[in-house]
Motif scaffolding. Structure first.
Motif, PDB file in Angstrom:
ATOM      1  N   LEU A 252       0.780  -1.278  -0.083  1.00 31.10           N
ATOM      2  CA  LEU A 252       0.153  -0.182  -0.143  1.00 31.10           C
ATOM      3  C   LEU A 252       0.789   1.251  -0.228  1.00 31.10           C
ATOM      4  CD1 LEU A 252      -2.745  -0.978   2.655  1.00 31.10           C
ATOM      5  CD2 LEU A 252      -3.020  -0.485   0.004  1.00 31.10           C
ATOM      6  N   LEU A 253       0.411   2.130  -0.743  1.00 34.20           N
ATOM      7  CA  LEU A 253       1.058   3.552  -0.783  1.00 34.20           C
ATOM      8  C   LEU A 253      -0.097   4.524  -0.405  1.00 34.20           C
ATOM      9  CD1 LEU A 253       3.970   4.669  -1.722  1.00 34.20           C
ATOM     10  CD2 LEU A 253       2.786   4.974  -4.026  1.00 34.20           C
ATOM     11  N   VAL A 254       0.056   5.041   0.632  1.00 31.78           N
ATOM     12  CA  VAL A 254      -1.103   5.995   1.194  1.00 31.78           C
ATOM     13  C   VAL A 254      -0.916   7.478   0.662  1.00 31.78           C
ATOM     14  CG1 VAL A 254      -2.429   6.946   3.150  1.00 31.78           C
ATOM     15  CG2 VAL A 254      -1.490   4.526   2.896  1.00 31.78           C
ATOM     16  N   VAL A 255      -1.833   8.036   0.152  1.00 33.71           N
ATOM     17  CA  VAL A 255      -1.566   9.375  -0.256  1.00 33.71           C
ATOM     18  C   VAL A 255      -2.716  10.270   0.438  1.00 33.71           C
ATOM     19  CG1 VAL A 255      -1.865  11.185  -2.151  1.00 33.71           C
ATOM     20  CG2 VAL A 255      -1.237   8.932  -2.762  1.00 33.71           C
ATOM     21  N   THR A 256      -2.005  11.467   1.092  1.00 36.29           N
ATOM     22  CA  THR A 256      -2.825  12.533   1.969  1.00 36.29           C
ATOM     23  C   THR A 256      -2.312  13.808   1.686  1.00 36.29           C
ATOM     24  OG1 THR A 256      -3.637  12.914   4.283  1.00 36.29           O
ATOM     25  CG2 THR A 256      -1.223  12.353   3.835  1.00 36.29           C
ATOM     26  N   THR A 257      -2.971  14.673   1.887  1.00 37.09           N
ATOM     27  CA  THR A 257      -2.902  15.954   2.065  1.00 37.09           C
ATOM     28  C   THR A 257      -2.292  16.538   3.408  1.00 37.09           C
ATOM     29  OG1 THR A 257      -4.972  16.879   2.402  1.00 37.09           O
ATOM     30  CG2 THR A 257      -4.474  16.538   0.281  1.00 37.09           C
ATOM     31  N   PRO A 258      -1.887  17.866   3.435  1.00 39.36           N
ATOM     32  CA  PRO A 258      -1.334  18.104   4.956  1.00 39.36           C
ATOM     33  C   PRO A 258      -2.400  18.404   5.922  1.00 39.36           C
ATOM     34  CG  PRO A 258      -0.084  19.729   3.041  1.00 39.36           C
ATOM     35  CD  PRO A 258      -1.458  18.595   2.659  1.00 39.36           C
ATOM     36  N   GLN A 259      -3.726  18.575   5.435  1.00 39.35           N
ATOM     37  CA  GLN A 259      -4.733  18.933   6.148  1.00 39.35           C
ATOM     38  C   GLN A 259      -4.936  17.682   7.145  1.00 39.35           C
ATOM     39  OE1 GLN A 259      -8.387  19.830   3.889  1.00 39.35           O
ATOM     40  NE2 GLN A 259      -9.555  20.325   5.524  1.00 39.35           N
ATOM     41  N   ALA A 261      -7.630  16.908   8.826  1.00 43.20           N
ATOM     42  CA  ALA A 261      -8.924  16.087   8.592  1.00 43.20           C
ATOM     43  C   ALA A 261      -8.895  15.127   7.502  1.00 43.20           C
ATOM     44  CB  ALA A 261      -9.993  17.027   8.312  1.00 43.20           C
ATOM     45  N   ALA A 262      -7.960  15.395   6.786  1.00 39.87           N
ATOM     46  CA  ALA A 262      -7.659  14.259   5.557  1.00 39.87           C
ATOM     47  C   ALA A 262      -6.690  13.214   6.048  1.00 39.87           C
ATOM     48  CB  ALA A 262      -7.028  15.088   4.192  1.00 39.87           C
ATOM     49  N   ALA A 263      -5.763  13.835   6.914  1.00 37.38           N
ATOM     50  CA  ALA A 263      -4.818  12.730   7.321  1.00 37.38           C
ATOM     51  C   ALA A 263      -5.337  11.903   8.259  1.00 37.38           C
ATOM     52  CB  ALA A 263      -3.796  13.675   8.303  1.00 37.38           C
ATOM     53  N   GLU A 264      -6.467  12.029   8.925  1.00 41.16           N
ATOM     54  CA  GLU A 264      -7.142  11.130   9.896  1.00 41.16           C
ATOM     55  C   GLU A 264      -8.029  10.199   8.926  1.00 41.16           C
ATOM     56  OE1 GLU A 264      -9.917  13.121  12.251  1.00 41.16           O
ATOM     57  OE2 GLU A 264      -8.456  14.337  13.499  1.00 41.16           O
ATOM     58  N   VAL A 265      -8.481  10.695   8.008  1.00 42.16           N
ATOM     59  CA  VAL A 265      -9.119   9.477   7.070  1.00 42.16           C
ATOM     60  C   VAL A 265      -8.150   8.709   6.422  1.00 42.16           C
ATOM     61  CG1 VAL A 265     -10.632   9.368   5.103  1.00 42.16           C
ATOM     62  CG2 VAL A 265     -10.871  11.088   6.811  1.00 42.16           C
ATOM     63  N   ALA A 266      -6.940   9.246   5.991  1.00 38.31           N
ATOM     64  CA  ALA A 266      -6.021   8.506   5.254  1.00 38.31           C
ATOM     65  C   ALA A 266      -5.284   7.275   6.038  1.00 38.31           C
ATOM     66  CB  ALA A 266      -4.873   9.566   4.991  1.00 38.31           C
ATOM     67  N   GLU A 267      -5.359   7.598   7.496  1.00 41.33           N
ATOM     68  CA  GLU A 267      -4.869   6.578   8.725  1.00 41.33           C
ATOM     69  C   GLU A 267      -5.800   5.386   8.412  1.00 41.33           C
ATOM     70  OE1 GLU A 267      -4.361   7.898  12.279  1.00 41.33           O
ATOM     71  OE2 GLU A 267      -3.454   9.972  11.698  1.00 41.33           O
ATOM     72  N   ARG A 268      -7.126   5.800   8.197  1.00 41.14           N
ATOM     73  CA  ARG A 268      -7.954   4.606   8.111  1.00 41.14           C
ATOM     74  C   ARG A 268      -7.793   3.657   6.870  1.00 41.14           C
ATOM     75  NH1 ARG A 268     -13.016   8.307   8.236  1.00 41.14           N
ATOM     76  NH2 ARG A 268     -12.486   9.356  10.146  1.00 41.14           N
ATOM     77  N   ALA A 269      -7.385   4.542   5.690  1.00 44.60           N
ATOM     78  CA  ALA A 269      -7.132   3.753   4.660  1.00 44.60           C
ATOM     79  C   ALA A 269      -5.709   2.714   4.723  1.00 44.60           C
ATOM     80  CB  ALA A 269      -6.754   4.744   3.339  1.00 44.60           C
ATOM     81  N   GLY A 270      -4.830   3.432   5.510  1.00 49.00           N
ATOM     82  CA  GLY A 270      -3.630   2.617   5.712  1.00 49.00           C
ATOM     83  C   GLY A 270      -3.771   1.550   6.647  1.00 49.00           C
ATOM     84  N   SER A 271      -4.542   1.739   7.709  1.00 45.85           N
ATOM     85  CA  SER A 271      -4.631   0.815   8.622  1.00 45.85           C
ATOM     86  C   SER A 271      -5.629  -0.625   7.933  1.00 45.85           C
ATOM     87  CB  SER A 271      -5.726   1.552   9.768  1.00 45.85           C
ATOM     88  OG  SER A 271      -4.917   2.310  10.445  1.00 45.85           O
ATOM     89  N   GLY A 302      -2.728  23.465   5.572  1.00 48.97           N
ATOM     90  CA  GLY A 302      -1.936  23.295   6.851  1.00 48.97           C
ATOM     91  C   GLY A 302      -0.598  22.648   6.576  1.00 48.97           C
ATOM     92  N   SER A 303      -0.317  21.968   7.639  1.00 51.10           N
ATOM     93  CA  SER A 303       0.959  21.210   7.616  1.00 51.10           C
ATOM     94  C   SER A 303       1.115  20.161   8.535  1.00 51.10           C
ATOM     95  CB  SER A 303       2.120  22.275   7.762  1.00 51.10           C
ATOM     96  OG  SER A 303       2.076  22.629   9.349  1.00 51.10           O
ATOM     97  N   GLY A 304       1.909  19.234   8.105  1.00 54.20           N
ATOM     98  CA  GLY A 304       2.079  17.966   9.130  1.00 54.20           C
ATOM     99  C   GLY A 304       1.374  16.824   8.880  1.00 54.20           C
ATOM    100  N   GLY A 305       0.159  16.790   7.994  1.00 55.28           N
ATOM    101  CA  GLY A 305      -0.464  15.605   7.910  1.00 55.28           C
ATOM    102  C   GLY A 305       0.247  14.318   7.252  1.00 55.28           C
ATOM    103  N   GLY A 306       1.120  14.166   6.386  1.00 55.45           N
ATOM    104  CA  GLY A 306       1.920  13.271   5.921  1.00 55.45           C
ATOM    105  C   GLY A 306       2.567  12.636   7.195  1.00 55.45           C
ATOM    106  N   ARG A 307       3.349  13.531   7.877  1.00 56.98           N
ATOM    107  CA  ARG A 307       4.164  12.924   8.984  1.00 56.98           C
ATOM    108  C   ARG A 307       3.242  12.503   9.976  1.00 56.98           C
ATOM    109  NH1 ARG A 307       8.985  12.985   9.300  1.00 56.98           N
ATOM    110  NH2 ARG A 307       9.354  14.461   7.724  1.00 56.98           N
ATOM    111  N   THR A 308       2.010  12.893  10.406  1.00 58.00           N
ATOM    112  CA  THR A 308       1.218  12.540  11.262  1.00 58.00           C
ATOM    113  C   THR A 308       0.713  10.985  10.951  1.00 58.00           C
ATOM    114  OG1 THR A 308       0.530  14.627  11.889  1.00 58.00           O
ATOM    115  CG2 THR A 308      -0.995  12.985  12.290  1.00 58.00           C
TER     116      THR A 308
END
Length: 382
Positions: A252-259, A261-271, A302-308
């Motif tokens: 899996l290669l997960v794509v997100t934006t720094p936002q 709210a988007a990061a939280e949803v991306a975590e689900r996709a990765g999980s 915003g910033s930090g979504g990918g690292r989060t």
């Protein structure tokens, strides 16, 4: 071309030259594929070459004619070349299919076989609008530019957009039960959009989605790929589950934006990898910032979504999940997608292109190999 040894006659030399002409779809010499019908050379230097096309409406007929003409024209003693096209019989197509895919009538997914050396990456996102397809297309183009053999499956059945973004306007060719995928920028690609009229919506339930994905993986003749990228639909629905079932070794290669709210949803996709036991190759943060004329960065989302996301998934999985890169927001990235010319090819020096190329480099250095595979051998005794 010098004529020596077994190619002592002009006709032999013509056949030798044809052995170097590859079919543009299958990428094997036309002599090996049984596509050479006849060769005749007259005393005045006229070379008449008969070539079988796989199907009557072969979209590559002009390319094949041109390649044959160019190759034969270089043979010493040939003054003119005439190419006559014919069409394979059902029996010949059956033999071709057997030579390429084996004698099995049941479709097989080559990437799911134990001996497959193809790296399969499923590009996923938690929500739409994060640029997942843009990332997929540009990574594919960047990997192909590095000399790798690359394929893309547009598995986003409802929101298919890869053909336009990659500039793939040709239709697939069907040979027996095999589908020959069109190519663009050195990348083989298949999409449901190639089988629908215009912009007709696809209204399917889960089982039909599963069957379509299975056909894309088993009926399409991909050849010997180094990398296969699947552009998944957003979320953790039917296609994501089917992919895990059909290609359990996919990463899996997960794509997100720094936002956030988007990061939280991306975590689900990765999980989802916790349930499917798939490996996570990493996280890509898209639309990270916009570079302003004065050199400053405007962090629009915003910033930090990918690292989060990367850190959270690392904790959940108990293994390091890297942040592979941050891709700036650029109008040229969108323009390249609309024009079918990925930014990594059209404007390779732009910040977004360089970021995407760096991610492709990280994926490409993980070369095909036998690590982790059972070789079915026993150690020799001392």
């Amino acid at each position: 071309m010098s004529v020596t040894g077994s190619t002592s006659t002009v006709e032999d030399a013509v056949r030798a030259a044809l052995g170097k002409v590859e079919d543009p779809e299958i990428h094997k010499p036309i002599t090996e594929l049984g596509m050479v019908k006849s060769v005749a050379v007259s005393a005045d230097g006229l070379a008449e070459v008969g070539v079988y096309l796989t199907v009557a409406g072969c979209p590559m007929r002009e390319t094949i004619t041109s390649r044959v003409t160019d190759a034969v024209s270089q043979v010493p003693g040939v003054e003119r070349v005439e190419v006559e096209l014919d069409v394979m019989s059902d029996e010949q197509r059956t033999e071709l299919r057997k030579s390429l895919r084996g004698d099995s009538e049941e479709p097989v997914i080559p990437f799911a076989q134990p001996g497959s050396l193809t790296r399969v990456y499923c590009v996923a996102s938690g929500k739409g609008g994060v640029g997942k397809s843009s990332v997929t297309v540009n990574l594919a183009a960047a990997l192909a530019r590095r000399g790798l053999k690359v394929g893309v499956v547009d598995a986003d059945i409802y929101g298919h957009s890869v053909p336009r973004m990659l500039g793939a306007s040709d239709r697939p060719t069907k040979v027996e039960e095999m589908i020959m995928p069109p190519q663009a920028h050195g990348v083989k690609v298949i999409s449901i959009g190639m089988f629908t009229d215009g912009n007709t919506p696809v209204v399917w339930r889960g089982p039909m989605l599963h069957r379509a994905l299975q056909q894309f993986l088993s009926d399409v003749f991909w050849g010997d790929l180094d990398v296969l990228l699947l552009d998944l639909p957003p979320g953790t629905g039917d296609v994501a589950i089917s992919t895990a079932q059909l290609i359990p070794n996919a990463e899996l290669l997960v794509v997100t934006t720094p936002q956030q709210a988007a990061a939280e949803v991306a975590e689900r996709a990765g999980s989802i990898s916790l349930q499917t036991r798939q490996r996570l190759a990493g996280v890509v943060e898209n639309m990270s910032w916009m570079e302003m004329p004065d050199g400053t960065r405007a962090e629009i989302f915003g910033s930090g979504g990918g690292r989060t996301v990367a850190e959270s998934l690392s904790r959940s999985l108990g293994a390091h999940v890297p942040l592979l890169g941050q891709v700036p927001l650029e109008p040229a990235l969108r323009e390249g997608g609309d024009a079918g010319n990925p930014i990594v090819l059209g404007q390779p020096d732009s910040p977004a292109a360089q970021a995407l190329d760096s991610i492709a480099e990280k994926l490409s250095v993980r070369a095909r190999g036998l690590a982790g595979m059972s070789l079915n051998i026993s150690p020799a005794g001392r």
